[in-house]
Design a protein around this motif. Structure first.
Motif, PDB file in Angstrom:
ATOM      1  N   ARG A 100       0.713  -1.103  -0.014  1.00 54.01           N
ATOM      2  CA  ARG A 100       0.174   0.220   0.077  1.00 54.01           C
ATOM      3  C   ARG A 100       1.094   1.020  -0.289  1.00 54.01           C
ATOM      4  O   ARG A 100       0.165   2.137  -0.815  1.00 54.01           O
ATOM      5  N   LYS A 101       2.364   1.104   0.966  1.00 51.97           N
ATOM      6  CA  LYS A 101       2.748   2.462   0.535  1.00 51.97           C
ATOM      7  C   LYS A 101       3.311   2.258  -1.334  1.00 51.97           C
ATOM      8  O   LYS A 101       3.967   4.218  -1.492  1.00 51.97           O
ATOM      9  N   TYR A 102       4.277   1.765  -1.520  1.00 58.24           N
ATOM     10  CA  TYR A 102       4.382   2.030  -2.732  1.00 58.24           C
ATOM     11  C   TYR A 102       2.824   2.464  -3.780  1.00 58.24           C
ATOM     12  O   TYR A 102       3.804   3.254  -4.658  1.00 58.24           O
ATOM     13  N   ALA A 103       2.121   2.207  -3.523  1.00 60.07           N
ATOM     14  CA  ALA A 103       1.087   2.633  -4.254  1.00 60.07           C
ATOM     15  C   ALA A 103       0.679   3.682  -4.219  1.00 60.07           C
ATOM     16  O   ALA A 103       0.625   4.907  -4.709  1.00 60.07           O
ATOM     17  N   TYR A 104       0.456   4.075  -2.828  1.00 51.25           N
ATOM     18  CA  TYR A 104       0.540   5.912  -2.127  1.00 51.25           C
ATOM     19  C   TYR A 104       1.305   6.426  -3.003  1.00 51.25           C
ATOM     20  O   TYR A 104       1.483   7.687  -3.234  1.00 51.25           O
ATOM     21  N   LEU A 105       2.791   5.998  -3.018  1.00 43.53           N
ATOM     22  CA  LEU A 105       3.924   6.900  -3.382  1.00 43.53           C
ATOM     23  C   LEU A 105       3.666   6.889  -4.753  1.00 43.53           C
ATOM     24  O   LEU A 105       3.716   8.210  -5.527  1.00 43.53           O
ATOM     25  N   ARG A 106       3.443   6.555  -5.906  1.00 44.06           N
ATOM     26  CA  ARG A 106       2.854   5.963  -6.884  1.00 44.06           C
ATOM     27  C   ARG A 106       2.076   7.000  -7.479  1.00 44.06           C
ATOM     28  O   ARG A 106       2.292   7.907  -8.273  1.00 44.06           O
ATOM     29  N   ASP A 107       0.304   6.986  -6.458  1.00 45.34           N
ATOM     30  CA  ASP A 107      -0.453   8.127  -7.016  1.00 45.34           C
ATOM     31  C   ASP A 107      -1.087   9.190  -5.619  1.00 45.34           C
ATOM     32  O   ASP A 107      -1.648   9.625  -6.301  1.00 45.34           O
ATOM     33  N   GLY A 108      -0.426   8.656  -4.517  1.00 42.75           N
ATOM     34  CA  GLY A 108      -1.090   9.796  -3.398  1.00 42.75           C
ATOM     35  C   GLY A 108      -1.941   9.392  -2.779  1.00 42.75           C
ATOM     36  O   GLY A 108      -2.291  10.096  -2.392  1.00 42.75           O
ATOM     37  N   GLY A 156      10.115 -15.075  11.564  1.00 39.94           N
ATOM     38  CA  GLY A 156       9.398 -14.392   9.971  1.00 39.94           C
ATOM     39  C   GLY A 156      10.353 -13.025   9.225  1.00 39.94           C
ATOM     40  O   GLY A 156      11.266 -12.851   9.747  1.00 39.94           O
ATOM     41  N   ALA A 157       9.635 -13.227   8.317  1.00 40.18           N
ATOM     42  CA  ALA A 157      10.640 -12.069   7.506  1.00 40.18           C
ATOM     43  C   ALA A 157       9.687 -11.656   6.085  1.00 40.18           C
ATOM     44  O   ALA A 157       9.074 -12.076   6.273  1.00 40.18           O
ATOM     45  N   PHE A 158       9.682 -10.898   6.193  1.00 43.01           N
ATOM     46  CA  PHE A 158       9.266 -10.307   4.342  1.00 43.01           C
ATOM     47  C   PHE A 158      10.244  -9.410   3.498  1.00 43.01           C
ATOM     48  O   PHE A 158      11.171  -9.182   4.103  1.00 43.01           O
ATOM     49  N   LEU A 159       9.945 -10.117   2.794  1.00 43.00           N
ATOM     50  CA  LEU A 159      11.429  -9.740   1.194  1.00 43.00           C
ATOM     51  C   LEU A 159      10.982  -8.897   0.248  1.00 43.00           C
ATOM     52  O   LEU A 159      10.001  -9.181  -0.268  1.00 43.00           O
ATOM     53  N   LEU A 160      11.814  -8.326   0.060  1.00 43.96           N
ATOM     54  CA  LEU A 160      11.594  -7.361  -1.083  1.00 43.96           C
ATOM     55  C   LEU A 160      12.521  -7.067  -2.189  1.00 43.96           C
ATOM     56  O   LEU A 160      13.345  -6.807  -1.835  1.00 43.96           O
ATOM     57  N   GLN A 161      11.929  -7.438  -3.813  1.00 45.20           N
ATOM     58  CA  GLN A 161      13.223  -7.100  -4.763  1.00 45.20           C
ATOM     59  C   GLN A 161      12.567  -5.951  -6.065  1.00 45.20           C
ATOM     60  O   GLN A 161      11.418  -5.481  -5.512  1.00 45.20           O
ATOM     61  N   GLY A 162      13.319  -5.032  -6.601  1.00 41.65           N
ATOM     62  CA  GLY A 162      13.347  -3.878  -7.438  1.00 41.65           C
ATOM     63  C   GLY A 162      12.696  -3.052  -6.973  1.00 41.65           C
ATOM     64  O   GLY A 162      12.836  -2.208  -5.956  1.00 41.65           O
ATOM     65  N   LYS A 163      11.783  -2.924  -7.368  1.00 41.04           N
ATOM     66  CA  LYS A 163      10.519  -1.349  -7.167  1.00 41.04           C
ATOM     67  C   LYS A 163       9.989  -1.383  -5.612  1.00 41.04           C
ATOM     68  O   LYS A 163       9.832  -0.635  -5.038  1.00 41.04           O
ATOM     69  N   ALA A 164       9.355  -2.604  -5.072  1.00 45.74           N
ATOM     70  CA  ALA A 164       8.674  -2.626  -3.807  1.00 45.74           C
ATOM     71  C   ALA A 164      10.202  -2.479  -3.303  1.00 45.74           C
ATOM     72  O   ALA A 164       9.865  -1.696  -1.888  1.00 45.74           O
ATOM     73  N   ALA A 165      10.857  -3.019  -3.656  1.00 46.95           N
ATOM     74  CA  ALA A 165      12.068  -2.367  -2.108  1.00 46.95           C
ATOM     75  C   ALA A 165      13.031  -1.208  -2.678  1.00 46.95           C
ATOM     76  O   ALA A 165      13.429  -0.389  -1.254  1.00 46.95           O
ATOM     77  N   GLU A 166      12.396  -0.535  -3.441  1.00 51.08           N
ATOM     78  CA  GLU A 166      13.660   0.725  -3.411  1.00 51.08           C
ATOM     79  C   GLU A 166      12.034   1.840  -3.478  1.00 51.08           C
ATOM     80  O   GLU A 166      13.054   3.320  -2.505  1.00 51.08           O
ATOM     81  N   HIS A 167      11.039   1.075  -3.624  1.00 51.07           N
ATOM     82  CA  HIS A 167      10.051   2.446  -3.632  1.00 51.07           C
ATOM     83  C   HIS A 167       8.642   2.274  -2.432  1.00 51.07           C
ATOM     84  O   HIS A 167       7.427   2.389  -3.538  1.00 51.07           O
ATOM     85  N   SER A 168       9.143   1.965  -1.214  1.00 55.04           N
ATOM     86  CA  SER A 168       8.038   1.487  -0.513  1.00 55.04           C
ATOM     87  C   SER A 168       8.333   1.768   1.505  1.00 55.04           C
ATOM     88  O   SER A 168       8.568   3.097   1.600  1.00 55.04           O
ATOM     89  N   LEU A 169       8.352   1.458   2.184  1.00 54.94           N
ATOM     90  CA  LEU A 169       9.364   1.188   3.481  1.00 54.94           C
ATOM     91  C   LEU A 169      10.489   2.284   3.702  1.00 54.94           C
ATOM     92  O   LEU A 169      11.119   1.978   3.193  1.00 54.94           O
TER      93      LEU A 169
END
Length: 395
Positions: free
Chosen positions: A115-123, A259-272
């Motif tokens: 949701r943070k990724y999408a928020y940064l994308r379009d507000g 536990g863990a959550f892992l991110l790659q690419g655009k999700a890693a660079e443009h979210s939390l």
């Protein structure tokens, strides 16, 4: 054990209908109750004990870490977390990792990241997530909101909003729900609680294509089916489909809660970013020492290769029950995550097996679930089959 159970029932909140056994210790593929009875473990604490019980090299590492450092918080670095993060990202091919205390917490973080990724994308803050019917992702509010079984959710409504449910392995049902507000599609690569349903390759590839075309994040839940259980470290690696966000837990720590959550690419660079997410205990030295050692032991002992070798033996054994007994309708699953679909409730079978020294569990009222330690040998499968077949015949 009767006295012990009575004390437990007086003081524990009754959120589980527990089997009437008090386990005391384990060794390899076996558990022992407080009266000394021996049980073959084909449940592994819900697919947690991938290396079995009392694995010496693992135990030694945990003991050494206890004597060094247990906790500092995430305001500081610690070496086990650094080691575990490097090994886990390299083994998965993902870019970044956030360590949690459980699988449910990993799902919570994954949902926030999407949701943070999408928020940064379009507000906007009204983005939707598509999850699957019959899925299971955990008991916290966010995880429960994307769990596709209304029975788990109904007493706790309202859940978090903007969640849609599609049908597993039905791409058209996913396509029908996708719109300009969709920010993520979430599924288990192999559904566990929902009945041991692996994702069809074309279905998963189709979802990946939708996500790529519409800038939607693909989240794969590998909490139960990952960590080598299905024949690769993470099951999606067999499909040639890489998620933007992945969750893992259970066998990640082989008994230590992590536990863990892992991110790659655009999700890693443009979210939390700093301040968006946190955990007091997440990534603590003890849990991360466990993760680091588990990954080392998998490599040193060729655990994945062993799973690919032994899984067909289990499959063949379960298939033989389908051929012999009308009660056994179908086997389905992947690797050492198998389900035996039955013609009626399996609770009596499970209880009979427990009485005779075999630990099994269900995945739905009519499905026996087999998620043993990944170190099982053919002799353990034969032993399991003897007890299980006796239970089926007697009932």
């Amino acid at each position: 054990m009767t006295d012990q159970i009575q004390v437990a029932e007086e003081h524990l909140l009754h959120t589980y209908n527990r089997y009437q056994v008090v386990f005391d210790h384990g060794d390899g593929l076996y558990l022992y109750d407080t009266e000394g009875k021996k049980y073959l473990d084909f449940f592994a604490g819900i697919a947690v004990h991938a290396l079995g019980h009392h694995y010496k090299d693992y135990d030694d590492t945990i003991k050494q870490q206890v004597d060094k450092l247990l906790h500092t918080s995430n305001y500081f670095y610690n070496q086990p977390a650094i080691d575990a993060a490097k090994k886990l990202t390299e083994a998965s091919g993902m870019d970044r990792v956030f360590f949690t205390n459980s699988g449910a917490e990993a799902i919570e973080g994954a949902l926030k990241a999407a949701r943070k990724y999408a928020y940064l994308r379009d507000g906007h803050t009204d983005h939707e997530i598509i999850a699957m019917e019959h899925s299971f992702h955990g008991r916290t509010f966010g995880a429960l909101s994307v769990t596709g079984n209304p029975h788990y959710r109904e007493a706790f409504e309202p859940m978090i909003g903007h969640i849609q449910f599609a049908k597993m392995n039905d791409l058209s049902s996913v396509e029908a729900l996708v719109n300009e507000k969709t920010c993520a599609i979430l599924l288990e690569t192999v559904q566990g609680e929902g009945g041991i349903y692996p994702a069809d390759p074309d279905f998963l590839k189709g979802i990946r294509k939708i996500c790529d075309e519409k800038d939607i994040l693909l989240i794969l839940d590998e909490i139960q089916c990952g960590m080598g259980r299905c024949g690769s470290l993470f099951t999606w690696q067999q499909y040639g489909v890489k998620p933007d966000i992945m969750t893992t837990a259970k066998a990640l720590g082989c008994g230590v809660p992590v536990g863990a959550f892992l991110l790659q690419g655009k999700a890693a660079e443009h979210s939390l970013v700093a301040g968006d997410h946190g955990s007091t205990y997440g990534g603590n030295p003890l849990a991360c020492a466990a993760v680091s050692k588990v990954l080392d032991l998998y490599a040193e002992n060729n655990i994945i290769e062993h799973v690919t070798k032994i899984a067909p033996v289990l499959e063949k054994a379960l298939d033989s029950l389908v051929e012999k007994y009308d009660f056994c309708l179908e086997r389905r699953g992947l690797g050492l995550m198998q389900g035996l679909v039955c013609a009626g409730p399996v609770a009596p079978v499970i209880q009979k097996c427990l009485d005779n020294g075999l630990v099994l569990i269900n995945a739905g009222s009519d499905i026996l679930r087999f998620v043993p330690p990944l170190i099982i040998e053919e002799s353990h499968i034969r032993e399991m089959m003897g007890i299980l077949e006796d239970a089926i015949r007697s009932l």
